[in-house]
Design an enzyme around this catalytic site. Structure first.
Site, short mmCIF file in Angstrom:
data_model
loop_
_atom_site.label_atom_id
_atom_site.label_comp_id
_atom_site.label_asym_id
_atom_site.label_seq_id
_atom_site.Cartn_x
_atom_site.Cartn_y
_atom_site.Cartn_z
N ASP A 31 -25.82 -6.98 -6.67
CA ASP A 31 -26.96 -7.57 -5.99
C ASP A 31 -28.30 -7.00 -6.43
OD1 ASP A 31 -26.64 -5.10 -4.89
OD2 ASP A 31 -26.09 -5.80 -2.89
N ASP B 140 -18.29 -5.07 -4.56
CA ASP B 140 -19.01 -4.11 -3.72
C ASP B 140 -18.28 -4.01 -2.39
OD1 ASP B 140 -21.01 -4.03 -5.60
OD2 ASP B 140 -22.11 -5.68 -4.69
#
Ligand code: ADP
Ligand code: MG
Length: 836
Positions: free
Chosen positions: A576, A312
């Site tokens: 996440d 990410d």
């Protein structure tokens, strides 16, 4: 918001009612572990040898072997306990945590510390820690399949104020105000008051247990088991033949059996699985020190072979510590630090504040609130009531809040530029001007949000925010600094043949600017929209040369992982959120973010990075490589040690010499010296160029032909030295026990040599990046132990060592050591095949 319990109340209740956890399986009973060890072949062989000695009437010999049995059992049990403790503490660290309100403040506590009466703050991706009554529900939906088997999420409503909630809540069914421990919030957020914990909760009553740390068998374990079995079969065959021959030629059944048992002990590679277990468990511990927790052990092996790290952008490559950098309404953007805000820009900021959560958790919204508080002044919206939230969706990257003010109903929206432009039906010059500004701000590495407002006449609100008459407000640009050390870590990966791929929901322009900053290769960016148009084959080609994926939805990560896997890569993927879970499961190494990650992501992942930092992931890759390299060295050593021992057990039988080794010697070398010494390799520092080599091929075997050949040749050298020492002793004194002492000395010297040369396969005398104290302690310890046997008459007799001068013993030990000199020479020549 209510203030919740005080810490004192919570502590008292925890003492009274016990922790919020399910009764665990009791730890394995001590006797059961002992029995497991006793069943092992090595112990059975030892017991068989002792029994034969007893039948032969050699009580001393039989008794000599018993301490060895005790030592093995003690070592194994200690090891098992240690491994279990290491894994247990990891389990604790990766177990869900809960966000509670205590003393009026939000605090993160361990799930087991939640008590009845606690106020829980629940958000998307949380595993609900205990049964609770919802006081506030913002579109909260829960997956209760764990309790009901029904996989569709159920909608939850807040309990009506005043009305008594049902007494005996049951999971399942929409619109209940109850949430249940162990279930997962898949959407929305809310506030709930805990009603039942631990064994009193619904899940506690049915005694179900949550997915625990998975200690499943790893590919290496499978391979090692196969090797051990092959070895054992060969040992059995050889022993059977030898015993039969012996009995046939010499006619002595018991002696033949004893020699056979000794031979079997010398060939049994019982330490291989032990080495593997210890290396992996200690590896998990080592990796945890660079802030990466292991949930699935196979990931440790895979780490060293990783070829692609998909990460990410926000929070992993950058800090996720946002700051509003600029605001724009028209004309030139206004820097956030450029003095008081003009009225038009104040309005942009105000819309952004109104379109955020009231008590925001998202760093972006926190940044907006922070600037709002300082630049607009507080209490501006006192008396305003939030009547509806339109959450962000995959189709519309924008969220809107509906506020009722004393005078009217006002809607504020913020989100991706495209989404807001669509909401406002902005066209022509207006759309072009906004897009140009957003592009310009994005190119500076800023994350750009657009805001919009709508007035709503009294009456029902539409289901779809697109039905509201939005008017474009302006742009908010946020800065999120790149984490320290990230460019260096990206460069390290490049050198190590590990490709870094940025995956982000952010706009392509911002993604490109950040990619440049961290040093990712420039190239065409692939967007989520493009990704959807590609079929699997095209995507497999596209992923090969793409370093940045932008405007990607979490659901698309799964296809990315699958495409990379199909392209032959070993993939690590970070995530996440709830929607990241499938991709985390599908990757070879799923990495959840411990700091901001949801429970769902953590449970799907193999590793959890506690500080969310990319550099920690790279450190884990480095350690994964080191663990594999050291494991290989330890196995080479253990394999090599077997050769001289088995050779000395076998040759006399074949050539009609007096027996050289008895079970005591074999036990000493194989059970005490060899396993202890193998562990020294675990502490070996990484080779200096470890991260300048390509990753190992995922199809590479630990025991490949080259590896086995080198180890066997090393062992053969030590065997030659030992045989030479034996023959020399025999020749000079005519006594086989003198020869035995010298042969044993050569074995001990050879053992030290094997440790020294195998510490590194490309640096002379094992000089690597740093010292390895453990290696020196075990080699020193093993040598001292051997010296003790020679020096202590009682032991010397038990080992049947005849008179031999220290001078001769040292000479023999030296011969064992020097027999391996050729391997050092080979390193000097530096053939490349040696290193891999
Ligand atoms: P990243 O991969 O960088 O974490 P996200 O998937 O969180 O990106 O967000 C993707 C886009 O969705 C953002 O660039 C932004 O336009 C929009 N977005 C995300 N969170 C919010 C929010 N809280 N409010 C408005 N828009 C948001
Ligand atoms: Mg995000």
């Amino acid at each position: 918001m209510p203030g919740g319990l005080s810490e004192e109340e919570a502590a008292a209740r925890l003492r009274e009612e016990g922790p919020n956890e399910l009764p665990r399986d009791r730890p394995r009973r001590f006797l059961a572990s002992v029995w497991d060890v006793v069943k092992e072949p090595m112990i059975l062989l030892l017991l068989a040898a002792a029994a034969i000695y007893l039948v032969l009437g050699d009580l001393t010999e039989a008794l000599m072997l018993l301490p060895a049995v005790l030592v093995i059992v003690a070592i194994e049990i200690a090891q098992e306990r240690k491994t279990e403790r290491a894994l247990g503490s990891l389990r604790e660290l990766t177990s869900p945590r809960a966000l509670v309100v205590r003393d009026g403040e939000r605090r993160r506590v361990a799930g087991r510390e939640v008590v009845r009466g606690d106020l829980l703050v629940l958000s998307e991706g949380d595993r609900v820690p205990a049964d609770a009554l919802l006081l506030d529900s913002r579109h909260l939906e829960a997956d209760e399949s764990l309790l009901t088997g029904e996989s569709a999420p159920v909608r939850k409503l807040a309990a009506a104020a005043g009305a008594p909630a049902r007494v005996d809540p049951r999971p399942g069914g929409d619109d209940s105000p109850f949430v249940f421990g162990g279930t997962v919030v898949v959407r929305g957020h809310g506030l709930a008051e805990v009603r039942a914990t631990g064994p009193r909760s619904a899940i506690g009553r049915i005694g179900a247990s949550l997915a625990e740390l998975d200690a499943g068998r790893t590919p290496l374990q499978v391979e090692v088991t196969r090797v051990v079995k092959a070895f054992a079969a060969a040992a059995l065959l050889v022993c059977g033949t030898v015993v039969a021959l012996h009995v046939a030629v010499r006619g002595d059944l018991l002696q033949g059996l004893l020699a056979g048992v000794a031979l079997a002990m010398s060939m049994l590679p019982e330490e291989f699985p032990v080495i593997l277990t210890v290396f992996i468990a200690l590896g998990a511990w080592r990796i945890s020190r660079s802030r990466v927790l292991t949930r699935r052990l196979p990931a440790i092996e895979a780490l060293g072979a990783a070829t692609v790290l998909c990460v990410d952008k926000t929070g992993t490559l950058t800090e996720n510590r946002m700051r509003v950098a600029a605001l724009w309404e028209s004309g030139a953007p206004h820097g956030a630090g450029d003095g008081p805000l003009p009225e038009t820009v104040r309005e942009v900021l105000e819309l952004a504040v109104l379109a955020s959560q009231r008590d925001p958790f998202d760093p972006m919204e926190q940044a907006i609130h922070a600037l709002g508080a300082s630049a607009l002044g507080g209490a501006r919206h006192a008396g305003w009531e939030l009547v509806r939230e339109y959450p962000l969706t995959r189709e519309l990257l924008a969220m809107a809040n509906v506020w009722r003010t004393p005078e009217r109903v006002q809607v504020a929206a913020k989100g991706a530029l495209e989404a807001i432009v669509a909401l406002c039906r902005l066209e022509g010059d207006a759309a072009a001007a906004a897009t140009a500004r957003a592009t310009e701000l994005g190119a500076a590495g800023l994350r750009v949000l657009a805001v919009a407002r709508a007035e709503h006449a009294a009456g029902g609100l539409p289901e779809d925010p697109r039905a509201l008459p939005f008017v474009f407000g302006g742009l908010v640009a946020l800065e999120d600094p790149v984490r320290r050390g990230v460019p260096e870590a990206v460069a390290e990966c490049a050198g190590a043949g590990v490709r870094v791929v940025m995956v982000t929901g952010d706009a392509p322009g911002t993604a490109r600017a950040i990619a440049r900053r961290v040093g990712l290769p420039d190239g065409r960016i692939c967007t989520g929209a493009e990704l959807d148009t590609l079929d699997d084959d095209a995507l497999r080609e596209r992923v090969r040369g793409t370093a940045v994926f932008a405007r990607v939805a979490p659901e698309q990560k799964l296809r990315l992982v699958q495409a990379l896997r199909a392209a032959g890569e070993v993939v690590a993927m970070t995530g996440d959120g709830v929607n990241d879970a499938p991709a985390l499961k599908a990757a070879h190494i799923g990495v959840a973010m411990g700091g901001r990650g949801t429970d769902v992501a953590r449970e799907a992942a193999a590793l959890v990075v506690t500080d969310d930092d990319f550099t920690s992931i790279v450190a884990a890759v480095r350690l994964g490589r080191r663990i594999y390299a050291n494991l290989r060295r330890a196995m080479a050593y253990a394999l090599a040690v077997h050769v001289p021992v088995a050779g000395l057990a076998l040759l006399p039988l074949l050539l009609g010499w007096p027996l050289v080794l008895f079970p005591v010697h074999i036990v000493f070398i194989e059970v005490i010296v060899d396993p202890a010494c193998s562990i020294a390799f675990e502490a070996e520092p990484a080779e200096r160029d470890l991260m300048r080599r390509p990753p190992r091929s995922p199809s590479a075997r630990l025991f490949d032909a080259r590896f086995v050949t080198v180890a066997l040749l090393q062992g053969a050298s030590v065997l030659a030295a030992a045989v030479l020492a034996f023959r020399a002793g025999l020749h000079h004194t005519g006594a086989d026990d003198a020869g035995r002492a010298l042969a044993f000395a050569a074995l001990v010297g050879g053992n030290v040599g094997l440790i020294l040369v195998n510490r590194s396969w490309d640096r002379v005398l094992g000089v690597r990046a740093g010292p390895n104290l453990a290696a020196w302690i075990v080699t020193g310890g093993a040598t001292l132990l051997a010296a003790l046997v020679f020096a202590w008459p009682w032991l010397r007799q038990a080992f049947r060592f005849g008179p031999a001068s220290w001078h001769d013993l040292a000479l023999a030990a030296g011969a064992g050591l020097v027999s391996l000199a050729w391997f050092e020479g080979l390193k000097l020549l530096g053939p490349r095949w040696l290193r891999r």
